[in-house]
Design a protein around this motif. Structure first.
Motif, mmCIF file in Angstrom:
data_model
loop_
_atom_site.group_PDB
_atom_site.id
_atom_site.type_symbol
_atom_site.label_atom_id
_atom_site.label_comp_id
_atom_site.label_asym_id
_atom_site.label_seq_id
_atom_site.Cartn_x
_atom_site.Cartn_y
_atom_site.Cartn_z
ATOM 1 N N ASP A 10 0.881 -1.186 0.000
ATOM 2 C CA ASP A 10 0.000 0.000 0.000
ATOM 3 C C ASP A 10 0.894 1.205 0.000
ATOM 4 O O ASP A 10 1.599 1.496 0.961
ATOM 5 N N PRO A 11 0.895 1.967 -1.070
ATOM 6 C CA PRO A 11 1.805 3.077 -1.167
ATOM 7 C C PRO A 11 1.486 4.173 -0.150
ATOM 8 O O PRO A 11 2.346 4.992 0.186
ATOM 9 N N LEU A 12 0.310 4.265 0.424
ATOM 10 C CA LEU A 12 -0.053 5.330 1.372
ATOM 11 C C LEU A 12 0.207 4.925 2.834
ATOM 12 O O LEU A 12 0.028 5.729 3.750
ATOM 13 N N GLU A 13 0.710 3.664 2.978
ATOM 14 C CA GLU A 13 0.935 3.167 4.336
ATOM 15 C C GLU A 13 1.915 4.045 5.097
ATOM 16 O O GLU A 13 1.647 4.393 6.257
ATOM 17 N N PRO A 14 3.053 4.481 4.525
ATOM 18 C CA PRO A 14 3.945 5.322 5.297
ATOM 19 C C PRO A 14 3.296 6.646 5.667
ATOM 20 O O PRO A 14 3.517 7.182 6.768
ATOM 21 N N VAL A 15 2.465 7.207 4.829
ATOM 22 C CA VAL A 15 1.776 8.477 5.127
ATOM 23 C C VAL A 15 0.789 8.245 6.261
ATOM 24 O O VAL A 15 0.698 9.040 7.207
ATOM 25 N N ARG A 16 0.063 7.154 6.187
ATOM 26 C CA ARG A 16 -0.906 6.843 7.237
ATOM 27 C C ARG A 16 -0.197 6.631 8.567
ATOM 28 O O ARG A 16 -0.657 7.107 9.600
ATOM 29 N N ALA A 17 0.924 5.922 8.504
ATOM 30 C CA ALA A 17 1.670 5.648 9.730
ATOM 31 C C ALA A 17 2.183 6.953 10.338
ATOM 32 O O ALA A 17 2.131 7.161 11.555
ATOM 33 N N ALA A 18 2.679 7.861 9.477
ATOM 34 C CA ALA A 18 3.181 9.147 9.967
ATOM 35 C C ALA A 18 2.035 9.964 10.554
ATOM 36 O O ALA A 18 2.172 10.615 11.603
ATOM 37 N N MET A 19 0.896 9.964 9.883
ATOM 38 C CA MET A 19 -0.267 10.723 10.374
ATOM 39 C C MET A 19 -0.775 10.123 11.687
ATOM 40 O O MET A 19 -1.133 10.849 12.624
ATOM 41 N N LEU A 20 -0.788 8.791 11.794
ATOM 42 C CA LEU A 20 -1.239 8.130 12.998
ATOM 43 C C LEU A 20 -0.280 8.439 14.148
ATOM 44 O O LEU A 20 -0.700 8.726 15.270
ATOM 45 N N HIS A 21 1.024 8.403 13.821
ATOM 46 C CA HIS A 21 2.028 8.736 14.840
ATOM 47 C C HIS A 21 1.854 10.181 15.305
ATOM 48 O O HIS A 21 1.884 10.464 16.519
ATOM 49 N N ALA A 22 1.639 11.116 14.368
ATOM 50 C CA ALA A 22 1.429 12.532 14.718
ATOM 51 C C ALA A 22 0.153 12.684 15.534
ATOM 52 O O ALA A 22 0.095 13.461 16.491
ATOM 53 N N ALA A 23 -0.895 11.950 15.168
ATOM 54 C CA ALA A 23 -2.162 12.021 15.907
ATOM 55 C C ALA A 23 -1.972 11.512 17.329
ATOM 56 O O ALA A 23 -2.501 12.082 18.289
#
Length: 174
Positions: A10-23
């Motif tokens: 999933d190419p958006l997984e790193p973005v999601r992970a970063a957003m989840l970490h920031a959240a």
């Protein structure tokens, strides 16, 4: 041939992970701020409660002192009233006993001379034309125009006891 780089699942997984970490970091920061604010509010509430409790305690003590003073004053007034009533009863009883003893002088041989002396005192005070009559309980009463003189035995006792006022007061002093 070189192998092509692997395609992430999933190419958006790193973005999601970063957003989840920031959240999560934002949530942790917000939670820490909320806990700090809650602690400050609780500290202020405890402080204010202490101030209110001290003020209430002082008001309660002041009210207690006021009520106690009023109760003591009322008790003193009642005690004073009871004492005055007791003194009045003693004086009335003394007056009645003395009057009863004095009235017994009518049974003595010297009574006619005493009655004549009282009649002369009335005539001397009110004039020779004064009307003098014997009182039912002993003694005499005289009248003249605009004036009267009571030399009944009860009136003489009352005058004597009134004149002895301070001496009578000493009866209940210890």
């Amino acid at each position: 041939m070189t192998a092509a780089p692997p395609v992430p699942a999933d190419p958006l997984e790193p973005v999601r992970a970063a957003m989840l970490h920031a959240a999560h970091e934002d949530a942790d920061r917000l939670l820490a701020d909320a806990r700090r604010d809650a602690a400050e509010v609780l500290a202020r509430a405890h402080s204010q409660a202490g101030v209110l409790l001290r003020a209430a305690r002082l008001r309660g003590e002041a009210e207690g002192i006021r009520v106690a003073a009023a109760t003591v004053a009322q008790a003193r007034r009642k005690a004073r009233g009871d004492l005055l009533e007791a003194k009045a009863q003693v004086c009335d009883e003394l007056r009645q006993r003395v009057a009863a003893q004095v009235r017994q002088c009518r049974d003595e041989e010297t009574w006619p001379a005493v009655r004549d002396r009282l009649t002369r005192r009335v005539r001397h005070a009110l004039g020779a034309d004064a009307t003098v009559s014997e009182h039912a309980d002993g003694g005499v009463v005289g009248t003249a125009p605009g004036r009267a003189l009571d030399l009944s035995l009860d009136a003489l006792v009352a005058r004597a006891l009134d004149q002895a006022g301070t001496e009578i007061e000493s009866l209940w002093e210890t």
